[in-house]
Design a protein around this motif. Structure first.
Motif, short mmCIF file in Angstrom:
data_model
loop_
_atom_site.label_atom_id
_atom_site.label_comp_id
_atom_site.label_asym_id
_atom_site.label_seq_id
_atom_site.Cartn_x
_atom_site.Cartn_y
_atom_site.Cartn_z
N ASP A 42 -43.99 9.35 58.85
CA ASP A 42 -43.28 8.68 57.76
C ASP A 42 -41.77 8.83 57.86
O ASP A 42 -41.05 8.47 56.94
N SER A 43 -41.28 9.39 58.95
CA SER A 43 -39.84 9.63 59.05
C SER A 43 -39.09 8.33 59.29
O SER A 43 -39.59 7.41 59.93
N PHE A 44 -37.89 8.24 58.72
CA PHE A 44 -36.99 7.13 59.01
C PHE A 44 -35.57 7.57 58.70
O PHE A 44 -35.34 8.49 57.90
N PHE A 45 -34.63 6.91 59.35
CA PHE A 45 -33.20 7.14 59.15
C PHE A 45 -32.54 5.77 59.15
O PHE A 45 -32.64 5.04 60.14
N ASN A 46 -31.91 5.40 58.04
CA ASN A 46 -31.19 4.13 57.94
C ASN A 46 -29.72 4.38 58.24
O ASN A 46 -29.10 5.26 57.61
N PHE A 47 -29.17 3.62 59.16
CA PHE A 47 -27.78 3.80 59.59
C PHE A 47 -26.97 2.54 59.32
O PHE A 47 -27.50 1.43 59.41
N THR A 48 -25.69 2.74 59.05
CA THR A 48 -24.70 1.66 59.06
C THR A 48 -23.59 2.08 60.01
O THR A 48 -23.15 3.24 59.98
N VAL A 49 -23.15 1.14 60.85
CA VAL A 49 -21.99 1.41 61.70
C VAL A 49 -20.77 1.34 60.78
O VAL A 49 -20.30 0.25 60.43
N ALA A 50 -20.31 2.49 60.33
CA ALA A 50 -19.24 2.56 59.34
C ALA A 50 -17.86 2.30 59.96
O ALA A 50 -16.94 1.84 59.28
N GLU A 51 -17.73 2.63 61.25
CA GLU A 51 -16.44 2.46 61.92
C GLU A 51 -16.71 2.24 63.39
O GLU A 51 -17.59 2.89 63.98
N LEU A 52 -15.99 1.30 64.00
CA LEU A 52 -16.08 1.10 65.43
C LEU A 52 -14.71 0.69 65.94
O LEU A 52 -14.23 -0.40 65.62
N ILE A 53 -14.08 1.59 66.65
CA ILE A 53 -12.79 1.31 67.27
C ILE A 53 -13.06 1.25 68.77
O ILE A 53 -13.36 2.29 69.38
N PRO A 54 -13.04 0.04 69.37
CA PRO A 54 -13.44 -0.10 70.77
C PRO A 54 -12.75 0.91 71.68
O PRO A 54 -11.53 1.09 71.64
N GLY A 55 -13.56 1.60 72.47
CA GLY A 55 -13.04 2.56 73.43
C GLY A 55 -12.55 3.86 72.83
O GLY A 55 -12.09 4.75 73.56
N LYS A 56 -12.66 4.03 71.50
CA LYS A 56 -12.08 5.22 70.86
C LYS A 56 -13.07 5.97 69.97
O LYS A 56 -13.17 7.19 70.05
N ARG A 57 -13.76 5.25 69.08
CA ARG A 57 -14.53 5.96 68.05
C ARG A 57 -15.66 5.10 67.51
O ARG A 57 -15.49 3.90 67.30
N ILE A 58 -16.79 5.75 67.28
CA ILE A 58 -17.92 5.13 66.58
C ILE A 58 -18.33 6.11 65.48
O ILE A 58 -18.44 7.31 65.74
N VAL A 59 -18.55 5.59 64.28
CA VAL A 59 -19.07 6.41 63.18
C VAL A 59 -20.29 5.71 62.61
O VAL A 59 -20.21 4.55 62.21
N TRP A 60 -21.42 6.43 62.62
CA TRP A 60 -22.64 5.93 62.01
C TRP A 60 -22.90 6.73 60.74
O TRP A 60 -23.00 7.95 60.77
N LEU A 61 -23.01 6.04 59.62
CA LEU A 61 -23.33 6.66 58.33
C LEU A 61 -24.83 6.56 58.10
O LEU A 61 -25.40 5.47 58.23
N ILE A 62 -25.45 7.68 57.78
CA ILE A 62 -26.87 7.67 57.44
C ILE A 62 -26.96 7.40 55.94
O ILE A 62 -26.56 8.22 55.12
#
Length: 149
Positions: free
Chosen positions: A52-72
């Motif tokens: 029954d496990s699940f994790f919903n993510f939103t790509v909160a920030e994406l700076i090409p070549g620099k940073r990715i932030v995924w918010l659960i």
């Protein structure tokens, strides 16, 4: 108060742009069931780890070549007393390229030694970042292992 968020770092001979593409191709390095998209800001995706496990993510920030932030944004971790322990935590991928080598610093903001899953999640993340994602960066294939639960 000092934060003790989980971090893990790798360096690989790959461009930062290619590293972002590969991180965003989640099923290739993280041995989970994946639906949705993680390729651009505001994308939404769901990760399932069995049962029954699940994790919903939103790509909160994406700076090409620099940073990715995924918010659960929501989760269910049925094997822990706090089934929502990862909710409102962030997976942060900070990248820096120098002479064709990209350094990645991964942080799970909110995953600290005082939360119940840390004892399982810290070695899990160490595997997925240092072994599987590193392998995907360098060989084009992730290294999967059965989930610890």
């Amino acid at each position: 108060m000092e934060k003790n968020d989980f971090t893990s770092s790798i360096s690989a001979k790959i461009s930062a742009g290619e590293a972002v593409k590969r991180i965003s191709n989640v099923p290739e390095w993280w041995g989970i069931t994946f639906s949705g998209s993680a390729e651009k800001q505001n994308d939404k995706f769901i990760v399932k780890m069995g049962g029954d496990s699940f994790f919903n993510f939103t790509v909160a920030e994406l700076i090409p070549g620099k940073r990715i932030v995924w918010l659960i944004t929501d989760c269910n971790m049925p094997w822990y007393s706090d089934k929502k322990e990862w909710a409102n935590t962030k997976l942060i991928f900070d990248l820096a390229e120098n002479n064709g080598v990209t350094e990645l610093k991964f942080t799970h903001e909110g995953l600290t030694p005082d939360v119940e899953c840390y004892k399982d999640c810290a070695p899990g993340w160490t595997h997925w970042i240092k072994t599987s994602l590193f392998s995907y960066f360098t060989t084009g294939k992730g290294v999967f292992r059965p989930p610890s639960r």
